[in-house]
Write an enzyme that holds these catalytic residues in place. Structure first.
Site, PDB file in Angstrom:
ATOM      1  CG  ASP A 280      -2.185   0.855   0.953  1.00 46.02           C
ATOM      2  OD1 ASP A 280      -3.326   0.239   0.764  1.00 46.02           O
ATOM      3  OD2 ASP A 280      -1.846   2.326   1.117  1.00 46.02           O
ATOM      4  CB  ILE A 281       0.426   4.509  -1.567  1.00 44.57           C
ATOM      5  CG1 ILE A 281       1.550   5.768  -1.637  1.00 44.57           C
ATOM      6  CG2 ILE A 281      -0.914   5.060  -0.855  1.00 44.57           C
ATOM      7  CD1 ILE A 281       1.137   6.468  -2.759  1.00 44.57           C
TER       8      ILE A 281
ATOM      9  CB  VAL B  82       0.922   0.159  -7.314  1.00 46.84           C
ATOM     10  CG1 VAL B  82       1.090  -0.861  -6.436  1.00 46.84           C
ATOM     11  CG2 VAL B  82      -0.510   1.033  -7.393  1.00 46.84           C
TER      12      VAL B  82
ATOM     13  CB  SER C 258     -15.060  -0.656 -11.517  1.00 41.55           C
ATOM     14  OG  SER C 258     -16.200  -0.015 -10.891  1.00 41.55           O
TER      15      SER C 258
ATOM     16  CE1 TYR D  49     -12.427   3.626 -10.178  1.00 41.57           C
ATOM     17  CE2 TYR D  49     -14.413   3.416 -11.186  1.00 41.57           C
ATOM     18  CZ  TYR D  49     -13.389   2.907 -10.271  1.00 41.57           C
ATOM     19  OH  TYR D  49     -13.655   1.727  -9.290  1.00 41.57           O
TER      20      TYR D  49
ATOM     21  CE  LYS E   4     -10.924   0.163 -10.815  1.00 43.71           C
ATOM     22  NZ  LYS E   4     -10.074  -0.622 -10.152  1.00 43.71           N
TER      23      LYS E   4
ATOM     24  CB  THR F  75     -14.089   0.978   0.437  1.00 41.04           C
ATOM     25  OG1 THR F  75     -14.335   1.550  -0.991  1.00 41.04           O
ATOM     26  CG2 THR F  75     -14.282  -0.560   0.076  1.00 41.04           C
TER      27      THR F  75
END
Length: 267
Positions: free
Chosen positions: A38-39, A81, A158, A171, A175, A206
Site C-alpha cells: 500500500d502507499i 504502484v 469495476s 475511471y 477499469k 470502502t
C-alpha cells in the site's frame, strides 16, 4: 480457520484499507503468506495488527476445539504502484521473502468523479497509472513466477468498466482496461496452468465510497445511475469471491469477470 491457501504466497496491493485489507485478512486466515502492499504505511501497520489479532483469536478457538491450526503470515511493504519500478521491486521482494508467488491480487485503485471537460492531465494520468498501468506492470513482473507455481491473477475491475457511468470517464476507461487486460492475459496463457480473472464491484463500503466527492452541478437524474437499489456491498463479500477465484476450487475458471454490484450492471 481453513487451510485453503496453506503453503501459498500472495501479493496483494491496496492492502491498507477496504477490499485490499479484507482480502489480505481472509487469505492470511486461510493459511497464506501475504505481502501486503500500500502507499499508506500507517494503514499497513493497522492491517498487520488486525491480522495478528485474528490469528491469535483463531489460535484460542482451535486449541479449545483440539483441531489443527493453519496459520498464515503477513508482511507489509510501502510502495506507490503507479511506479513500474516499484511494481517489479514488490514482486521481487515477495519472492525473496516467501520463495515463490502463487497469487497476485491487483486491488489498489483510486476514484475520480469530475466533469470530463474539467479533468486535468495530472488527474487523468494518476487514475490510469494506479488503476490500469499498475495491473499491467505487476502482472508482467509476476507472470514468470506464477507460471512456475501454476498460480493466478485476480484483478479488481469495476462495474464502471462494464457500463456507462457519468462523471467518471477516466475511471471508467481505466477499469474497462482492467477488464480487457484480464481477458487478454487469460487467452495468451490459455495453454498454461496460469489463470487470470477479475471482479467488478459496484458501490462497496470502502473509503472511496464513503468519503469520495462528486462534482458540483452534476445532473441528479444521471447520478442515480451510479447507485443500485440494494445498497452497498461489504469488502468481505469481495474477499470471499477473491478467495474462491484464487483457490484451486476455481481451477476451471479463467478469463471471467464477476460482477458484485447488487444487480446494478444488469438493471
Amino acid at each position: 480457520m481453513t487451510g485453503l491457501f496453506e503453503g501459498k504466497a500472495a501479493l496483494i496491493t491496496g492492502a491498507g484499507s477496504g477490499m485490499g485489507r479484507a482480502i489480505t485478512l481472509r487469505l492470511v486466515g486461510q493459511g497464506a503468506s501475504v505481502l501486503a502492499l500500500d502507499i499508506d504505511a500507517d494503514r499497513l501497520v493497522e492491517t498487520k495488527a488486525l491480522a495478528a489479532k485474528a490469528l491469535e483469536t483463531e489460535t484460542i478457538e482451535t486449541e479449545a476445539l483440539e483441531t489443527a491450526r493453519v496459520a498464515g503470515t503477513v508482511s507489509v511493504r510501502q510502495a506507490d504502484v503507479s511506479d513500474p519500478g516499484a511494481c517489479a521491486e514488490a514482486v521481487a521482494a515477495c519472492v525473496a521473502e516467501f520463495g515463490k508467488l502463487d497469487v497476485l491480487g491487483n486491488v489498489a485503485g483510486i476514484y475520480l468523479a469530475e466533469h470530463t471537460t474539467k479533468v486535468t492531465v495530472e488527474q487523468y494520468r494518476r487514475v490510469m497509472a494506479v488503476n490500469l498501468d499498475a495491473c499491467f506492470f505487476l502482472a508482467q513482473a509476476a507472470i514468470p513466477y506464477l507460471l512456475e507455481t501454476g498460480g493466478n491473477i485476480v484483478n479488481i475491475a469495476s462495474n464502471a468498466g462494464l457500463q456507462g457511468v457519468p462523471y467518471s470517464a477516466a475511471y471508467s476507461m481505466s477499469k474497462g482496461g482492467v477488464v480487457a487486460l484480464t481477458r487478454s492475459l487469460a487467452v495468451e496463457f490459455l495453454k498454461t496452468p496460469l489463470r487470470v480473472n477479475a471482479i467488478a464491484p459496484a458501490g462497496t463500503n470502502t473509503n472511496i465510497a464513503t468519503s469520495g466527492s462528486f462534482p458540483s452541478g452534476m445532473d441528479p437524474d444521471l447520478a442515480r445511475r451510479m447507485a443500485g437499489l440494494r445498497g452497498l456491498a461489504e469488502p468481505e463479500e469481495i474477499a470471499a469471491l477473491f478467495s474462491f477465484l484464487a483457490s484451486a476450487d476455481a481451477r476451471s475458471v479463467t478469463g471471467a469477470v464477476y460482477t458484485v454490484d447488487n444487480g446494478l450492471t444488469v438493471s
